[in-house]
Design a protein around this motif. Structure first.
Motif, mmCIF file in Angstrom:
data_model
loop_
_atom_site.group_PDB
_atom_site.id
_atom_site.type_symbol
_atom_site.label_atom_id
_atom_site.label_comp_id
_atom_site.label_asym_id
_atom_site.label_seq_id
_atom_site.Cartn_x
_atom_site.Cartn_y
_atom_site.Cartn_z
ATOM 1 N N ASP A 107 0.809 -1.226 0.000
ATOM 2 C CA ASP A 107 0.000 0.000 0.000
ATOM 3 C C ASP A 107 0.839 1.271 0.000
ATOM 4 O O ASP A 107 0.335 2.350 -0.307
ATOM 5 N N GLN A 108 2.112 1.146 0.376
ATOM 6 C CA GLN A 108 2.969 2.332 0.433
ATOM 7 C C GLN A 108 3.220 2.948 -0.941
ATOM 8 O O GLN A 108 3.453 4.136 -1.066
ATOM 9 N N MET A 159 3.140 4.744 -4.321
ATOM 10 C CA MET A 159 2.250 5.772 -4.868
ATOM 11 C C MET A 159 2.386 5.850 -6.389
ATOM 12 O O MET A 159 1.969 6.812 -7.000
ATOM 13 N N LYS A 160 2.996 4.831 -6.974
ATOM 14 C CA LYS A 160 3.097 4.689 -8.421
ATOM 15 C C LYS A 160 3.852 5.833 -9.114
ATOM 16 O O LYS A 160 3.530 6.196 -10.237
ATOM 17 N N ARG A 195 7.112 -1.073 -9.487
ATOM 18 C CA ARG A 195 5.760 -0.515 -9.563
ATOM 19 C C ARG A 195 4.773 -1.502 -10.179
ATOM 20 O O ARG A 195 3.671 -1.686 -9.678
ATOM 21 N N PRO A 253 10.860 7.051 -2.814
ATOM 22 C CA PRO A 253 10.433 8.203 -2.015
ATOM 23 C C PRO A 253 9.366 7.817 -0.991
ATOM 24 O O PRO A 253 9.276 8.416 0.065
ATOM 25 N N ALA A 254 8.573 6.803 -1.314
ATOM 26 C CA ALA A 254 7.501 6.390 -0.399
ATOM 27 C C ALA A 254 7.971 5.288 0.547
ATOM 28 O O ALA A 254 7.190 4.775 1.337
ATOM 29 N N LYS A 255 9.250 4.932 0.445
ATOM 30 C CA LYS A 255 9.830 3.901 1.294
ATOM 31 C C LYS A 255 9.097 2.556 1.206
ATOM 32 O O LYS A 255 8.918 1.861 2.204
#
Lengths: 459, 422
Positions: free
Chosen positions: B15-16, B18-19, B41, B79-81
């Protein structure tokens, strides 16, 4: 469903290994960088030459199959999502840098070249391509041109359209045309080149680009100004510019974003600040020093409560890393995020920020502000959850009002993301019906069968 | 509805994402193939659909999530880890649960590798036929057709005459005869055991010379990397239990293999099925030290006091960061300190030093062509340094680096850093 004969024909054109039709592959090409726009294609093709693109277009035009061009798929407008199915024409395998011309400060590239790869290659010759969409790690030149992308550095350098000299384009009918050229000046007939820049893939497929370059600036300096009031930060932006300093970047982070970044990677950002501005000056060392001094004076005069000059590249990089982490911070904290892209004349930045604050209160929702303050492109982001109907509908109303306000302030509803699917419903707020009609006629002229990225820009 | 237990465990990580697609820049596989299903991704998106029941556990999905080196370059740059390694490994585990291991892996993991003795016997069998193979250079031999599964035309190292575990004693006392300054367990690892036994003896010698008592439990097994990273959690847990039991009497476990040290540390991350396991794997993790960190951080060896072997004097060395060291364990300063400290050795940093060598364990068996392409970038980095020797701390990387150096007819030799010191 794709006819077997079409699949065979595509395989003949690009080779079997460059045609994907498995359900899994189609799912993997159903999205872009947005959260809510998902639609599967019937087939994904990877041409490797202009000739192949032309043959694909001829086939699609004859069979009236929709074609959606796509590069890295990092866009955030829904623009590369194949809304009516059909063919996704993916340019990622056309990724050669054909020529770097140091004497002319130009480069000739294929559309699938990733911006970061281009800049790494250019840096070896002391050059760079100035437009800097923050998706540079995945964004391809074809998409960057089709979306007329920009980024932080456009305060000083402008956006993509100022750096494209010529294009080779395959029209929806399959014809290959060359627009523009290799010179800085070019007034031979209508400027069709610029119709393709920001056309969002609706007029043709860009297969080659002649780019204008700049020499890499030898020095950079980063300054962080801290504010107790985010609107004051907004004011500092145009005060610096009106006082004769043009930094290459002016970015804004508000209190909410600062605190999320500090949670993710503690780096000593001022957590109590209502906002910070990050300035970067670039150029020859002496000028950069002088400009930085001047920025410090001006921001102090106009309400900054603290100013920090990065003592070295490490500290500077830390600040810019924080800026880049901003969006991750926002997206990580909400199920659904409206990442607005409104842009206003810079003098109006404080008005827009105040409006966002007012709307956050009015609708009792979280609206955070981070973005390219230096060019008025603010990216207010609304945090919501599409599954929470009541909250979502309040957020939609707030977004509506932000866009209304931006247009009323003399701004535009999208500065750099494009319309795609995401902003379609707002198009009429901005453009005269006559203008929209003209655009549709231009589209019909290029694409009589409406096969090129159909379903985008207007409803 | 299919079983989703393993996927549920990694849902929060999936869920982390963000594409944003930034992973594409860092993914060695995407860089070669430029197709969305190659990159984090795309894989993550399909796993999310599987979680929603909108994607079945098809063979195609298996292929897609199989085609990942688990190098974690995308993870450290996300960036979204997003911890995509956990998503991929979790998805593989779900695949194994729902569809079973393929025949090859089933045989290899459950019948051979999980049973140390059987593994030894099979390796021995291969060894018996070694003289049949064409010799390329020194100890390196080409793989014959009957071992094709490991990749055609691949150079693999000669299997040792005597395996390490047939040579080692259960306990080694400090060489100075004094009371030990500390007592540690030595974890061999398969590559060291069967291919580089001298490396294991070297490590033991290095420690006992410096006042350390070394225990080498015979009951120790394979670390389980190839097994649990392929999704066979059941066998993975069995190995974890064996190793925990084998080393229960020591407080610290040292290994000279970067993959083993990270794999042992990460039982707690990938494998636990209940709180008890979670707790015990976490406790086990605290004991594990990679040789690089053990020498610098625990033994506090001063690199400038180490003596370089004569044959390396005047040589130029460069360091290859194994994925399992630089990203899985964030170890990069320690080996560099050792190499830079060695008097008589010149050190040059490699461009792209953290780039995966392309091995990825069984990845290289199933995607040898890709392995070669990815390794070609590593080779370019090595060539750019002008170094005579490439030094690393992972026998897995060593095997792949040697193969590709030979394939590309390059002059460099590959060493484990321990081989450089007296």
């Amino acid at each position: 469903m794709l006819k077997e004969s079409i699949k065979n024909e595509l395989e003949r054109i690009v080779g079997k290994e460059n045609v994907l039709t498995t359900p899994e592959a189609l799912k993997a090409y159903s999205y872009d960088g947005t959260t809510s726009w998902i639609r599967e294609p019937d087939v994904v093709v990877f041409p490797t030459t202009t000739q192949q693109v032309s043959e694909i277009m001829k086939l699609a035009n004859k069979e009236k199959i929709p074609v959606t061009p796509r590069g890295g798929g990092t866009n955030v407008s829904g623009g590369s999502v194949p809304w009516l199915g059909g063919i996704v024409l993916c340019t990622t395998k056309m990724n050669k840098i054909l020529k770097i011309d140091k004497e002319n400060l130009t480069a000739t590239v294929e559309p699938g070249v990733v911006l970061q790869d281009l800049n790494i290659a250019l840096a070896k010759d002391g050059l760079f391509f100035p437009p800097d969409p923050q998706s540079f790690l995945g964004a391809t030149i074809g998409g960057i041109i089709a979306e007329n992308a920009g980024g932080p550095a456009c305060v000083k350098y402008g956006v993509t359209k100022q750096y494209v000299l010529g294009l080779e384009v395959v029209l929806p009918t399959g014809e290959i045309v060359n627009l523009g050229g290799r010179t800085l000046k070019n007034v031979v007939g209508y400027d069709l080149l610029h119709i393709f820049i920001s056309s969002e893939g609706t007029l043709g497929v860009i297969t080659k680009a002649e780019l204008k370059l700049n020499p890499l600036p030898p020095a950079r300096k980063t300054t962080m100004a801290v504010y107790a009031d985010v609107a004051k930060a907004g004011e500092s932006v145009f005060r610096v510019l009106e006082n004769g300093v043009i930094p290459d970047k002016i970015e804004l982070l508000d209190n909410w974003v600062i605190n999320r970044i500090e949670e993710m990677m503690p780096m000593g950002l001022p957590k109590d600040a209502d906002a910070v501005l990050l300035f970067e000056c670039d150029g020859i060392p002496e000028a950069v020093e002088k400009e930085t001094e001047k920025i410090v004076d001006i921001v102090k005069k106009y309400g900054a409560i603290d100013v920090r000059i990065a003592k070295d590249m490490d500290e500077a990089n830390k600040y810019w890393l924080a800026r880049r982490a901003g969006f991750a911070a926002v997206f990580g904290k909400a199920k659904t995020v409206f990442a607005e892209d409104v842009t206003v004349p810079r003098r109006k930045i404080p008005d827009l920020i105040n409006k966002c604050k007012e709307l956050a209160k009015k609708y009792n929702i979280e609206i955070v502000v981070l973005g390219h303050a230096g060019d008025g492109n603010l990216h207010p982001a609304i945090l919501t959850d599409i599954n929470n109907e009541e909250h979502y509908s309040r957020s939609v109303k707030a977004m509506d009002e932000i866009i209304e306000e931006a247009v009323a302030l003399g701004g535009v509803l999208s500065g750099e993301h494009g319309i795609g699917l995401e902003k379609q419903k707002f198009l009429k707020r901005q453009l005269d019906p006559v203008v929209i009609d003209l655009m549709k006629k231009i589209k019909a002229l290029f694409d009589p069968n409406n096969i090129m990225n159909p379903g985008k820009i207007w409803e | 509805m299919e079983d989703l237990k393993e996927l549920k465990k990694i849902e929060q990580f999936a869920d982390q994402c963000m594409k944003c697609g930034f992973c594409s820049f860092f993914c060695p596989v995407y860089q070669e193939e430029r197709v969305e299903t190659s990159v984090a991704r795309g894989k993550n998106y399909l796993v999310k659909l599987a979680l929603k029941g909108e994607q079945k556990f098809t063979d195609e999905l298996g292929k897609i999530i199989g085609k990942c080196l688990l190098c974690k370059r995308c993870v450290v740059n996300c960036p979204a880890k997003t911890q995509i390694d956990r998503v991929v490994v979790g998805a593989r585990a779900q695949m194994v649960k729902n569809k079973g291991l393929g025949f090859v892996k089933n045989f290899a993991f459950r019948k051979v590798m999980a049973n140390r003795k059987a593994f030894g016997n099979y390796v021995r069998l291969a060894k018996a036929f070694q003289w049949l193979l064409p010799k390329t250079e020194g100890k390196i031999r080409h793989l014959p057709d009957f071992l094709k599964a490991l990749g055609q035309g691949r150079n693999i190292p000669e299997i040792a005459k005597t395996f390490l575990r047939d040579m080692v004693k259960p306990v080694y006392k400090p060489q100075d005869g004094k009371a030990p300054v500390m007592r540690v367990g030595f974890f061999m690892g398969c590559a060291t055991d069967f291919v580089y036994p001298e490396l294991g003896l070297k490590m033991i010698d290095f420690m006992t010379k410096r006042g350390i008592e070394v225990v080498v439990p015979q009951e120790q097994s394979c670390c389980g990397a190839a097994i649990y990273f392929s999704g066979d959690f059941e066998t993975g847990r069995m190995l974890a239990e064996k190793n925990i039991e084998a080393f229960k009497d020591v407080d610290m476990i040292v290994t000279g293999c970067a993959t083993c040290s990270s794999t042992l540390k990460d039982y707690e991350k990938y494998l636990p099925d209940n709180e008890d396991q979670q707790k015990r794997y976490e406790e086990f993790k605290k004991k594990i030290k990679d040789s690089t960190e053990f020498i610098i951080d625990v033994m506090k060896v001063k690199p400038e006091e180490l003596k370089l072997k004569k044959e390396f004097e005047g040589k130029t060395a460069t360091w290859h960061d194994p994925c399992h060291l630089v990203r899985y364990q964030n170890i990069q300063a320690q080996p560099r300190a050792i190499l830079k400290g060695l008097k008589g050795l010149k050190y040059v940093e490699m461009p792209n030093t953290d780039l995966c060598c392309g091995m990825g364990g069984s990845f290289s068996v199933y995607h040898y062509d890709l392995t070669k392409k990815i390794a070609a970038k590593k080779m370019a980095g090595i060539n750019a340094t002008g170094a005579d020797i490439v030094v690393t701390a992972c026998p897995g990387c060593m095997i792949n680096l040697i193969d590709n150096i030979l394939q590309n007819k390059m002059p460099q030799k590959v060493y484990h850093f321990l081989e450089l010191v007296e």
